[in-house]
Design a protein around this motif. Structure first.
Motif, PDB file in Angstrom:
ATOM      1  N   ASP A 117       2.288   1.853  -3.376  1.00  0.00           N
ATOM      2  CA  ASP A 117       1.216   2.221  -4.303  1.00  0.00           C
ATOM      3  C   ASP A 117       0.863   3.702  -4.163  1.00  0.00           C
ATOM      4  O   ASP A 117       0.715   4.422  -5.164  1.00  0.00           O
ATOM      5  CB  ASP A 117      -0.006   1.350  -4.015  1.00  0.00           C
ATOM      6  N   ILE A 118       0.753   4.175  -2.928  1.00  0.00           N
ATOM      7  CA  ILE A 118       0.443   5.588  -2.686  1.00  0.00           C
ATOM      8  C   ILE A 118       1.560   6.478  -3.208  1.00  0.00           C
ATOM      9  O   ILE A 118       1.320   7.512  -3.857  1.00  0.00           O
ATOM     10  CB  ILE A 118       0.198   5.835  -1.185  1.00  0.00           C
ATOM     11  N   LEU A 119       2.801   6.089  -2.952  1.00  0.00           N
ATOM     12  CA  LEU A 119       3.941   6.891  -3.402  1.00  0.00           C
ATOM     13  C   LEU A 119       4.040   6.940  -4.921  1.00  0.00           C
ATOM     14  O   LEU A 119       4.426   7.962  -5.495  1.00  0.00           O
ATOM     15  CB  LEU A 119       5.239   6.352  -2.794  1.00  0.00           C
ATOM     16  N   MET A 120       3.675   5.839  -5.582  1.00  0.00           N
ATOM     17  CA  MET A 120       3.667   5.834  -7.047  1.00  0.00           C
ATOM     18  C   MET A 120       2.675   6.860  -7.570  1.00  0.00           C
ATOM     19  O   MET A 120       2.968   7.627  -8.497  1.00  0.00           O
ATOM     20  CB  MET A 120       3.312   4.445  -7.569  1.00  0.00           C
ATOM     21  N   LEU A 121       1.473   6.906  -6.969  1.00  0.00           N
ATOM     22  CA  LEU A 121       0.462   7.875  -7.389  1.00  0.00           C
ATOM     23  C   LEU A 121       0.923   9.295  -7.086  1.00  0.00           C
ATOM     24  O   LEU A 121       0.753  10.210  -7.904  1.00  0.00           O
ATOM     25  CB  LEU A 121      -0.865   7.593  -6.684  1.00  0.00           C
TER      26      LEU A 121
ATOM     27  N   ILE B   9       0.821  -1.207   0.000  1.00  0.00           N
ATOM     28  CA  ILE B   9       0.000   0.000   0.000  1.00  0.00           C
ATOM     29  C   ILE B   9       0.862   1.266   0.000  1.00  0.00           C
ATOM     30  O   ILE B   9       0.589   2.217  -0.741  1.00  0.00           O
ATOM     31  CB  ILE B   9      -0.966  -0.015   1.198  1.00  0.00           C
ATOM     32  N   GLU B  10       1.915   1.299   0.826  1.00  0.00           N
ATOM     33  CA  GLU B  10       2.759   2.485   0.893  1.00  0.00           C
ATOM     34  C   GLU B  10       3.397   2.783  -0.465  1.00  0.00           C
ATOM     35  O   GLU B  10       3.428   3.938  -0.918  1.00  0.00           O
ATOM     36  CB  GLU B  10       3.847   2.301   1.950  1.00  0.00           C
TER      37      GLU B  10
ATOM     38  N   VAL C 289      -3.271   7.348   3.944  1.00  0.00           N
ATOM     39  CA  VAL C 289      -2.595   8.211   2.979  1.00  0.00           C
ATOM     40  C   VAL C 289      -1.762   9.267   3.704  1.00  0.00           C
ATOM     41  O   VAL C 289      -0.614   9.550   3.324  1.00  0.00           O
ATOM     42  CB  VAL C 289      -3.611   8.892   2.037  1.00  0.00           C
ATOM     43  N   LYS C 290      -2.315   9.840   4.773  1.00  0.00           N
ATOM     44  CA  LYS C 290      -1.595  10.887   5.487  1.00  0.00           C
ATOM     45  C   LYS C 290      -0.389  10.350   6.250  1.00  0.00           C
ATOM     46  O   LYS C 290       0.521  11.112   6.591  1.00  0.00           O
ATOM     47  CB  LYS C 290      -2.535  11.636   6.434  1.00  0.00           C
TER      48      LYS C 290
END
Length: 291
Positions: free
Chosen positions: A7-11, A4-5, A154-155
């Motif tokens: 994935d968020i950083l990719m976005l 998940i981490e 996310v935060k």
């Protein structure tokens, strides 16, 4: 496979150009893992994904395909096969949401999502790098709790001044929760009348207003009135929408939303079109209105 981490950083770190055809996978994993209430939703009376997972014939069919392709017969691979079969509601792509927010928002803007759904727009908003303030309305109790979990996750990863607030209430009550003239951009992909069924709670628009004309006058009109009240003068009101055909009846949602919005006081600036005429899932347009 990304966690998940990652994935968020990719976005967050990818430069995603604005286009209604943006279809990159960034953020999809994160929403799927946290906002699981999408698996309870169905399309015009069909089965939900969770219903299909309980169906032995469907599971057997998926296993057979995996055997034929010499792939591991794991629950994750079974779910992947069943999702590819389609027939289920889909989440708004976080990459598309990011590209829309990035185009229409300035640094530090307050953004209203009047139909927060399953997290695609929340995730996209918090990953623009523009320190946006997201406010999402979601009447589905389970989904609203999961959206809070998504925002908190996310935060943990995105260390900036962006923020989020999830309000578990109907969009007809927007004016009860938000100050007048305090929102810069209102953007969502609202329900397509009865095309998708999210849950059976009494707060759901099609449960409250099963007849189309009542739905337009009760849900759509009152939602748009609330948006007009809280939006700043000159602020954008964006509606990602498509026309649908349900049980042989054609519903021109695009023209109906525009007609009501103009009656309330918005001006139409244009349409970013994939297909403004009769549409099937995935062929939509972004209606651009302004206060």
């Amino acid at each position: 496979m990304l966690n998940i981490e990652e994935d968020i950083l990719m976005l967050l770190n990818k430069d995603i150009p604005y286009s209604l055809r943006v279809n990159t996978p960034y953020g999809v994993l994160t929403c799927r893992e946290i906002v699981k209430s999408i698996n309870d939703a169905s399309m015009f009376g069909g089965k939900s994904f969770n219903d299909v997972l309980k169906d032995e014939k469907s599971i057997s069919f998926a296993k057979k395909l995996l055997y034929m392709d010499n792939k591991e017969v794991s629950m994750e691979n079974i779910k992947s096969i069943l999702r590819k079969g389609g027939g289920f509601p889909t989440n708004f792509k976080p990459s598309l949401a990011k590209s829309i927010y990035f185009r229409f928002c300035k640094e530090g803007d307050t953004c209203l999502d009047y139909s927060a759904g399953f997290g695609g727009r929340l995730l996209g908003c918090l990953c623009t790098g523009k320190n946006l303030r997201y406010i999402g309305f979601e009447p589905n109790t389970k989904a609203s709790l999961e959206l809070n979990k998504l925002g908190l996750k996310v935060k943990e990863v995105v260390k900036d001044d962006s923020s989020f607030r999830i309000i578990n209430d109907i969009s007809e009550n927007i004016g009860h929760h938000i100050d007048c003239n305090s929102v810069d951009v209102a953007f969502s992909c609202p329900p397509y009348y009865r095309y998708e069924e999210y849950c059976s709670e009494e707060t759901q628009s099609i449960v409250k207003y099963p007849l189309y004309e009542d739905w337009l006058n009760g849900y759509v009109l009152e939602t748009i009135k609330g948006i007009h009240k809280v939006l700043k003068t000159g602020g954008f009101f964006l509606v990602y929408l498509m026309n649908v055909k349900i049980e042989g009846v054609y519903y021109n949602l695009i023209d109906d939303w525009v007609h009501i919005a103009e009656k309330v006081g918005f001006s139409t600036e244009g349409y970013d079109v994939v297909n403004k005429d009769f549409s099937i899932a995935g062929k939509s347009c972004l209606i651009i209105l302004r206060k």
